[in-house]
Design an enzyme around this catalytic site. Structure first.
Site, short mmCIF file in Angstrom:
data_model
loop_
_atom_site.label_atom_id
_atom_site.label_comp_id
_atom_site.label_asym_id
_atom_site.label_seq_id
_atom_site.Cartn_x
_atom_site.Cartn_y
_atom_site.Cartn_z
N CYS A 78 -46.63 19.79 74.07
CA CYS A 78 -47.12 18.89 75.13
C CYS A 78 -46.69 19.33 76.53
O CYS A 78 -47.11 18.73 77.51
CB CYS A 78 -46.67 17.46 74.85
SG CYS A 78 -44.91 17.20 75.14
N LYS A 121 -26.94 34.57 33.52
CA LYS A 121 -26.13 35.50 34.29
C LYS A 121 -25.84 34.83 35.62
O LYS A 121 -26.68 34.77 36.51
CB LYS A 121 -26.84 36.83 34.51
CG LYS A 121 -25.93 37.85 35.17
CD LYS A 121 -26.55 39.23 35.20
CE LYS A 121 -25.55 40.28 35.65
NZ LYS A 121 -25.05 40.06 37.02
N GLU A 139 -17.02 33.47 35.58
CA GLU A 139 -17.62 33.66 36.90
C GLU A 139 -17.21 32.52 37.84
O GLU A 139 -17.37 31.36 37.49
CB GLU A 139 -19.14 33.67 36.75
CG GLU A 139 -19.86 34.28 37.89
CD GLU A 139 -19.96 35.81 37.78
OE1 GLU A 139 -19.24 36.42 36.96
OE2 GLU A 139 -20.75 36.38 38.56
#
Ligand code: IVH
Length: 690
Positions: free
Chosen positions: A430, A131, A188
């Site tokens: 630092c 899917k 798709e």
């Protein structure tokens, strides 16, 4: 016998106000999601609300209203695009959110029941497909020519996005002779993960809005009114069905099964996923679900589940539809890749080059198959754009092996006193000044090797597999060594003794011995690995290889002038300057000398041109998954044989090496007439037999 409990649950009618509230929420979410491309809830949450409403409506059909979100498929067509009425409606699929085997079993049982098959009847044949997580598109061809591309819209009427879809290389503009006169191919449109990463990286560099996920990026590109912009957002396509097609009586095709139809679609020139498979019965569906689930992270594109479809078209016709969903198909979802969580802090991390990266510390949440506790916010601009604050409820997403991301903040859940994030002006490790240079998006610690965070990162960079490789020298050990002042610089590594190592917390004698051996082994390296391992800004593996090839020896690289550096292929002014600056600093030269004094060696060659190798002068592009070689291995082999590996296909590409699920690069190769090899073809070239 009916129990009291069942009566009890039937007796309480749903509260109409609650139903209305559900609908309003769903409308709102759908609008934001489909129309504005700015989702505010994870998909799983939307699905949950939707299913709750669906369940109530199924029990109480009198409560269904024509405008209920369950009565339409997607968002309305936007005004800006022309509307297209679909000749054949674009359907949706029923979603199965039960992520166990029972999800597949229930579907098979339902199909068998509806077809009136008893237990003795043979297994039903299905087609199982991924899917894809993009957006549905209908491509209409008349006499073999693409005439229209339309989004699904509400299933009846979609948007005409032909201009944008034409920019997708994978979608044919013209089909081979012999295709049906009228042909609508459906599938798709999606964005590959690598394309998505590149796009977001570019958006970030330009200070523009990044996309939440591949689906939203794809939807945004498809709905882009300016096709020139759409063209810069690479999309891909997988076909999975048909819409209107010339009927058989008028000379159109006749297919017996869905699978046959897909094979025809593939022959017509459309991408059909190689993961599509035939599965007989529930057991095979479950096996498919599990196999694809395992592959999910490694795929080049996002999927959110698998789809099962009855293969026989005759059986499909017999089963028909309920509202807009076919009875013969189901989408079996995978566990969600998006979840809610809360931000418990925002930490600023210091990288090897001093880059400060804000990282959201999250309440642990299981998403995309892993427990996530950190999500990068990239840089100050991005953190501000997303406006993530400590205490916020956020949506996190993790897809594939991609770094987890905060995709959105829920402003309504923000605590009243939550403060906006600001980048510190001092290095959190630092204390040196942190500066953001003009035109740069990043703040950097100016402490250099004074900063223990930078020293740690420099050591880890040197020790990584692709650099000089010191096996077993990981983050925890480096933290211990640097924090305990056992080592300060790279050469100190080689001065480590067994006793000092073994005296570290939680360090067994055996492991200490292993580290010593790994350090010994690392002394025999190659010039490209050593150069890469030094961590010169902008000098990645490829550049290190070029430098080594061009100059032949480390001294030649160290003494090269800017002009000489610019002679190296692929090296521009920024990289040249960075190399020069690095070796101009006395402490860097000192580190190199000490490493050599500790016995780190490699073979030095004469400057290029070196002995001709089989692939000298050839450029390769790798795409898809090869049967036996990983990307790294293929790249190593090609480069060892004198070839180059590039990221994109152009006329200068000599060969494209394609494996399964090869994407747009393969199409580009075909378009430009670049030779395409499979792994066996590559091996043959490497062996010099072709
Ligand atoms: S078939 C009749 N197959 O999921 C069924 N859909 O709600 C029509 N999708 O709109 C769709 N992968 O955007 C089908 N292999 C696949 C799919 C797929 C993704 C999407 C599609 C559709 C939605 C279903």
């Amino acid at each position: 016998m009916v129990t009291k409990d069942l009566f009890a649950s039937e007796a309480s009618p749903p509260d109409p106000a609650h139903v209305e509230q559900l609908r309003r929420a769903l409308h709102e979410h759908a609008h934001r999601y489909y129309v504005l491309d700015e989702p505010t809830v994870p998909d799983a949450e939307y699905d949950r609300l939707f299913q709750e409403l669906q369940a109530i409506e199924a029990q109480h059909p009198e409560l269904v209203t024509p405008d209920s979100p369950t009565q339409r498929v997607g968002g309305r067509a936007l005004d800006e695009f022309a509307s297209v009425r679909h000749a054949v409606p674009m359907l949706s699929i029923r979603t199965e959110t039960d992520t166990e085997a029972s999800g597949a079993q229930n579907f098979d049982a339902r199909v068998r029941r509806e077809l009136g098959l008893d237990e003795s009847a043979p297994a039903v044949e299905y087609v199982a497909e991924p899917k894809f997580d993009g957006l549905a598109m209908s491509l209409r061809y008349e006499r073999g020519v693409l005439v229209q591309a339309a989004t699904r819209g509400d299933g009846e009427v979609g948007e005409d996005v032909t201009q944008n879809i034409r920019t997708i290389g994978q979608i044919p503009l013209r089909l081979p002779a012999g295709v049906p006169d009228i042909l609508e191919v459906r599938g798709e449109v999606y964005m590959r993960r690598d394309d998505f990463e590149t796009l977001n990286e570019r958006q970030r560099e330009r200070g523009q809005k990044t996309f939440v996920n591949t689906r939203n990026a794809a939807a945004g590109a498809v709905r882009q009114l300016d096709p020139a912009i759409a063209a810069q957002r690479p999309l891909s396509f997988f076909a999975y069905g048909l819409g209107e097609v010339t009927p058989a009586q008028a000379g159109g095709p006749e297919f017996g099964t869905h699978y046959e139809m897909l094979q025809a679609v593939k022959l017509w020139g459309f991408p059909v996923s190689a993961l599509v498979d035939i599965a007989r019965g529930a057991t095979k569906l479950i096996a498919y679900y599990e196999t694809i689930g395992r592959q999910r992270d490694g795929l080049p594109f996002d999927i959110d589940g698998v789809v099962y479809k009855v293969n026989s078209l005759a059986l499909q016709r017999r089963m028909g539809f309920v509202t807009r969903e076919p009875r013969w198909a189901v989408a079996h979802k995978f566990p969600a890749q998006e979840q809610f969580t809360t931000v418990v802090g925002i930490e600023v991390q210091v990288g090897r080059t001093g880059k400060l990266t804000p990282v959201a510390k999250l309440a642990p949440v299981f998403v995309g198959g892993v427990t996530v506790t950190n999500a990068t916010l990239h840089n100050e601009d991005e953190a501000r754009r997303k406006d993530v604050r400590v205490g916020d409820t956020v949506i996190v997403r993790r897809a594939g092996d991609v770094i987890p991301e905060v995709v959105a903040v829920l402003p309504e859940k923000r605590l009243p006193d939550a403060k906006e994030f600001t980048m510190p002006r001092q290095c959190p490790v630092c204390g040196s000044a942190a500066v953001r240079e003009e035109g740069e998006v990043d703040y950097r610690c100016t402490g250099g090797l004074f900063c223990s965070a930078q020293r740690k990162q420099a050591i880890l960079h040197y020790a990584q597999r692709r650099a000089v490789e010191v096996e077993g020298l990981g983050e925890k050990l480096v933290d211990q060594l640097v924090d305990g002042n056992v080592i300060r610089t790279l050469p100190d590594l080689y001065r480590l003794g067994l006793t000092s190592l073994a005296s570290l917390d939680r360090m067994a004698d055996k492991s200490a011995q292993n580290i010593i051996e790994a350090l010994e082994k690392s002394k025999h390296t190659t010039l490209p690995r050593f150069l890469f391992g030094l961590g010169i800004r902008h000098v990645g593996e490829a550049t290190a290889k070029e430098l080594a090839r061009h100059f032949g020896s480390l001294d030649a690289v160290m003494d090269a002038t800017l002009e000489q550096l610019l002679q190296v292929s692929d090296i521009g002014p920024i990289v040249a300057l960075s190399v020069r600056t690095f070796f101009d600093q006395a402490h860097n030269r000192e580190v190199v000398e000490q490493l050599r004094a500790c016995g780190v060696t490699w073979q030095e060659g004469a400057p290029a041109p070196v002995t001709p190798k089989p692939l000298t002068g050839k450029t390769f592009v790798l795409t898809g998954t090869l049967p036996t070689l990983s990307r790294d291995e293929a790249k190593d082999l090609i480069e060892a044989a004198g070839g180059k590996v590039a990221g994109s296909v152009s006329k200068k590409t000599s060969y494209v090496v394609a494996g399964t699920e090869a994407g747009s690069k393969l199409d580009k190769a075909q378009e430009l007439g670049v030779a395409v090899l499979d792994e066996a073809g590559l091996q043959a070239l490497l062996a010099g037999s072709e």
